[in-house]
Design a protein around this motif. Structure first.
Motif, PDB file in Angstrom:
ATOM      1  N   GLU A 194      55.159 -33.211 -31.552  1.00 12.26           N
ATOM      2  CA  GLU A 194      54.148 -34.005 -30.851  1.00 12.26           C
ATOM      3  C   GLU A 194      52.834 -33.242 -30.976  1.00 12.26           C
ATOM      4  O   GLU A 194      52.698 -32.149 -30.432  1.00 12.26           O
ATOM      5  N   ARG A 195      51.877 -33.805 -31.698  1.00  9.08           N
ATOM      6  CA  ARG A 195      50.653 -33.072 -32.021  1.00  9.08           C
ATOM      7  C   ARG A 195      49.782 -32.820 -30.802  1.00  9.08           C
ATOM      8  O   ARG A 195      49.263 -31.719 -30.603  1.00  9.08           O
ATOM      9  N   PHE A 196      49.581 -33.829 -29.964  1.00 12.24           N
ATOM     10  CA  PHE A 196      48.656 -33.711 -28.835  1.00 12.24           C
ATOM     11  C   PHE A 196      49.370 -33.948 -27.511  1.00 12.24           C
ATOM     12  O   PHE A 196      50.248 -34.806 -27.426  1.00 12.24           O
ATOM     13  N   THR A 197      48.947 -33.217 -26.483  1.00 14.89           N
ATOM     14  CA  THR A 197      49.423 -33.439 -25.122  1.00 14.89           C
ATOM     15  C   THR A 197      48.234 -33.847 -24.268  1.00 14.89           C
ATOM     16  O   THR A 197      47.259 -33.093 -24.153  1.00 14.89           O
ATOM     17  N   ASP A 198      48.305 -35.044 -23.683  1.00 14.81           N
ATOM     18  CA  ASP A 198      47.284 -35.492 -22.735  1.00 14.81           C
ATOM     19  C   ASP A 198      47.600 -34.818 -21.412  1.00 14.81           C
ATOM     20  O   ASP A 198      48.656 -35.061 -20.814  1.00 14.81           O
ATOM     21  N   ASN A 199      46.711 -33.954 -20.948  1.00 10.46           N
ATOM     22  CA  ASN A 199      46.948 -33.170 -19.743  1.00 10.46           C
ATOM     23  C   ASN A 199      46.640 -33.925 -18.452  1.00 10.46           C
ATOM     24  O   ASN A 199      46.753 -33.357 -17.364  1.00 10.46           O
ATOM     25  N   SER A 200      46.229 -35.203 -18.557  1.00 13.97           N
ATOM     26  CA  SER A 200      45.947 -36.063 -17.403  1.00 13.97           C
ATOM     27  C   SER A 200      44.875 -35.498 -16.471  1.00 13.97           C
ATOM     28  O   SER A 200      44.877 -35.780 -15.280  1.00 13.97           O
ATOM     29  N   ASP A 201      43.978 -34.682 -17.043  1.00 14.53           N
ATOM     30  CA  ASP A 201      42.883 -34.115 -16.252  1.00 14.53           C
ATOM     31  C   ASP A 201      41.569 -34.161 -17.028  1.00 14.53           C
ATOM     32  O   ASP A 201      40.641 -33.412 -16.759  1.00 14.53           O
ATOM     33  N   GLY A 202      41.531 -35.066 -18.028  1.00 15.34           N
ATOM     34  CA  GLY A 202      40.333 -35.171 -18.864  1.00 15.34           C
ATOM     35  C   GLY A 202      40.374 -34.276 -20.083  1.00 15.34           C
ATOM     36  O   GLY A 202      39.403 -34.204 -20.833  1.00 15.34           O
ATOM     37  N   THR A 203      41.497 -33.566 -20.271  1.00 14.40           N
ATOM     38  CA  THR A 203      41.643 -32.670 -21.420  1.00 14.40           C
ATOM     39  C   THR A 203      42.870 -33.054 -22.245  1.00 14.40           C
ATOM     40  O   THR A 203      43.802 -33.687 -21.746  1.00 14.40           O
ATOM     41  N   VAL A 204      42.840 -32.639 -23.519  1.00  8.81           N
ATOM     42  CA  VAL A 204      43.957 -32.837 -24.436  1.00  8.81           C
ATOM     43  C   VAL A 204      44.216 -31.504 -25.132  1.00  8.81           C
ATOM     44  O   VAL A 204      43.295 -30.888 -25.662  1.00  8.81           O
ATOM     45  N   THR A 205      45.480 -31.064 -25.115  1.00 10.10           N
ATOM     46  CA  THR A 205      45.858 -29.847 -25.819  1.00 10.10           C
ATOM     47  C   THR A 205      46.367 -30.215 -27.206  1.00 10.10           C
ATOM     48  O   THR A 205      47.213 -31.098 -27.344  1.00 10.10           O
ATOM     49  N   ASP A 206      45.825 -29.543 -28.223  1.00  7.43           N
ATOM     50  CA  ASP A 206      46.311 -29.685 -29.588  1.00  7.43           C
ATOM     51  C   ASP A 206      47.441 -28.670 -29.735  1.00  7.43           C
ATOM     52  O   ASP A 206      47.211 -27.458 -29.720  1.00  7.43           O
ATOM     53  N   ASN A 207      48.671 -29.155 -29.861  1.00  2.55           N
ATOM     54  CA  ASN A 207      49.827 -28.269 -29.937  1.00  2.55           C
ATOM     55  C   ASN A 207      49.913 -27.505 -31.254  1.00  2.55           C
ATOM     56  O   ASN A 207      50.663 -26.537 -31.356  1.00  2.55           O
ATOM     57  N   LEU A 208      49.129 -27.895 -32.254  1.00  2.00           N
ATOM     58  CA  LEU A 208      49.086 -27.189 -33.529  1.00  2.00           C
ATOM     59  C   LEU A 208      48.211 -25.940 -33.436  1.00  2.00           C
ATOM     60  O   LEU A 208      48.558 -24.882 -33.921  1.00  2.00           O
ATOM     61  N   THR A 209      47.052 -26.068 -32.790  1.00  2.00           N
ATOM     62  CA  THR A 209      46.082 -24.972 -32.736  1.00  2.00           C
ATOM     63  C   THR A 209      46.001 -24.295 -31.366  1.00  2.00           C
ATOM     64  O   THR A 209      45.363 -23.256 -31.240  1.00  2.00           O
ATOM     65  N   ALA A 210      46.572 -24.918 -30.333  1.00  4.27           N
ATOM     66  CA  ALA A 210      46.504 -24.462 -28.943  1.00  4.27           C
ATOM     67  C   ALA A 210      45.101 -24.604 -28.352  1.00  4.27           C
ATOM     68  O   ALA A 210      44.835 -24.112 -27.265  1.00  4.27           O
ATOM     69  N   LEU A 211      44.213 -25.297 -29.047  1.00  9.32           N
ATOM     70  CA  LEU A 211      42.886 -25.560 -28.497  1.00  9.32           C
ATOM     71  C   LEU A 211      42.966 -26.694 -27.486  1.00  9.32           C
ATOM     72  O   LEU A 211      43.791 -27.608 -27.619  1.00  9.32           O
ATOM     73  N   VAL A 212      42.094 -26.658 -26.482  1.00  4.73           N
ATOM     74  CA  VAL A 212      42.013 -27.709 -25.475  1.00  4.73           C
ATOM     75  C   VAL A 212      40.696 -28.443 -25.685  1.00  4.73           C
ATOM     76  O   VAL A 212      39.618 -27.836 -25.655  1.00  4.73           O
ATOM     77  N   TRP A 213      40.788 -29.753 -25.914  1.00  3.90           N
ATOM     78  CA  TRP A 213      39.633 -30.589 -26.213  1.00  3.90           C
ATOM     79  C   TRP A 213      39.300 -31.500 -25.045  1.00  3.90           C
ATOM     80  O   TRP A 213      40.199 -31.921 -24.310  1.00  3.90           O
ATOM     81  N   LEU A 214      38.037 -31.822 -24.900  1.00  2.71           N
ATOM     82  CA  LEU A 214      37.630 -32.847 -23.950  1.00  2.71           C
ATOM     83  C   LEU A 214      38.190 -34.179 -24.440  1.00  2.71           C
ATOM     84  O   LEU A 214      38.056 -34.513 -25.618  1.00  2.71           O
ATOM     85  N   LYS A 215      38.841 -34.931 -23.562  1.00  5.30           N
ATOM     86  CA  LYS A 215      39.452 -36.194 -23.979  1.00  5.30           C
ATOM     87  C   LYS A 215      38.397 -37.217 -24.398  1.00  5.30           C
ATOM     88  O   LYS A 215      38.590 -37.974 -25.337  1.00  5.30           O
ATOM     89  N   ASP A 216      37.255 -37.205 -23.691  1.00  9.94           N
ATOM     90  CA  ASP A 216      36.156 -38.129 -23.986  1.00  9.94           C
ATOM     91  C   ASP A 216      35.268 -37.508 -25.066  1.00  9.94           C
ATOM     92  O   ASP A 216      34.450 -36.643 -24.789  1.00  9.94           O
ATOM     93  N   SER A 217      35.426 -37.973 -26.298  1.00 10.75           N
ATOM     94  CA  SER A 217      34.741 -37.352 -27.436  1.00 10.75           C
ATOM     95  C   SER A 217      33.263 -37.710 -27.550  1.00 10.75           C
ATOM     96  O   SER A 217      32.585 -37.217 -28.445  1.00 10.75           O
ATOM     97  N   THR A 218      32.775 -38.570 -26.668  1.00  7.91           N
ATOM     98  CA  THR A 218      31.356 -38.957 -26.733  1.00  7.91           C
ATOM     99  C   THR A 218      30.659 -38.857 -25.384  1.00  7.91           C
ATOM    100  O   THR A 218      29.614 -39.473 -25.179  1.00  7.91           O
ATOM    101  N   CYS A 219      31.175 -38.072 -24.480  1.00  8.66           N
ATOM    102  CA  CYS A 219      30.586 -37.936 -23.144  1.00  8.66           C
ATOM    103  C   CYS A 219      29.102 -37.582 -23.209  1.00  8.66           C
ATOM    104  O   CYS A 219      28.305 -38.110 -22.461  1.00  8.66           O
ATOM    105  N   PHE A 220      28.730 -36.698 -24.122  1.00  9.06           N
ATOM    106  CA  PHE A 220      27.345 -36.231 -24.193  1.00  9.06           C
ATOM    107  C   PHE A 220      26.467 -37.061 -25.116  1.00  9.06           C
ATOM    108  O   PHE A 220      25.264 -36.824 -25.198  1.00  9.06           O
ATOM    109  N   GLY A 221      27.044 -38.012 -25.830  1.00  7.71           N
ATOM    110  CA  GLY A 221      26.249 -38.789 -26.773  1.00  7.71           C
ATOM    111  C   GLY A 221      25.791 -37.921 -27.930  1.00  7.71           C
ATOM    112  O   GLY A 221      26.381 -36.889 -28.220  1.00  7.71           O
ATOM    113  N   ALA A 222      24.708 -38.350 -28.579  1.00  5.76           N
ATOM    114  CA  ALA A 222      24.158 -37.615 -29.721  1.00  5.76           C
ATOM    115  C   ALA A 222      23.050 -36.684 -29.238  1.00  5.76           C
ATOM    116  O   ALA A 222      22.201 -37.090 -28.444  1.00  5.76           O
TER     117      ALA A 222
END
Length: 153
Positions: free
Chosen positions: A20-48
């Motif tokens: 399973e590549r990604f885990t949705d942490n149900s707190d606005g974050t997603v863990t990438d199980n391949l790299t162990a990096l934690v990403w913001l779930k909303d990829s456009t929160c800040f806009g351009a």
């Protein structure tokens, strides 16, 4: 670091992943199980934003904004380097070039900033296109999207 392929796209090799590549942490974050990096779930929160504003926005991100309820504080988030950002890419996909079934939202088929400046031009930084996974360099005054990350280097 993930070495460049040397191909026309300047892309980076990401190892194959069978779990399973990604885990949705149900707190606005997603863990990438391949790299162990934690990403913001909303990829456009800040806009351009310009590159400098992208760096600042990521560094100031904290729980309570962008859908975060993870208890994070300012200084824990950052702009990913080009290898980290490109590790999300699935070159078999396009518009966006992310693995099918990914849990992120707001993903645009557009260029996203990395924190990686170009060695040959201090006024440019590397971007990753979510259209097709291409890596390019843009002038830091341009507007590109911002996708914060935590963990890693």
């Amino acid at each position: 670091a993930i070495p460049p392929t040397g191909g026309a796209t300047g892309a980076y090799n990401t190892p194959a992943w069978t779990g399973e590549r990604f885990t949705d942490n149900s707190d606005g974050t997603v863990t990438d199980n391949l790299t162990a990096l934690v990403w913001l779930k909303d990829s456009t929160c800040f806009g351009a934003k310009t590159w400098a504003n992208a760096l600042s926005s990521c560094n100031n991100l904290a729980s309570g904004s962008c859908g975060l309820s993870d208890g994070s504080t300012a200084g824990q988030w950052r702009l990913p380097n080009v290898n980290e950002l490109h590790s999300l890419i699935d070159l078999t996909q396009s518009n966006p070039a992310l693995p099918s079934g990914h849990p992120f939202y707001g993903v645009l088929s557009a260029a996203y900033w990395s924190s990686t400046s170009t060695a040959w031009n201090s006024t440019a930084a590397m971007v990753v296109s979510l259209i097709d996974g291409d890596v390019a360099n843009y002038n830091k005054a341009n507007l590109c999207y911002v996708w914060p990350v935590r963990g890693g280097e």
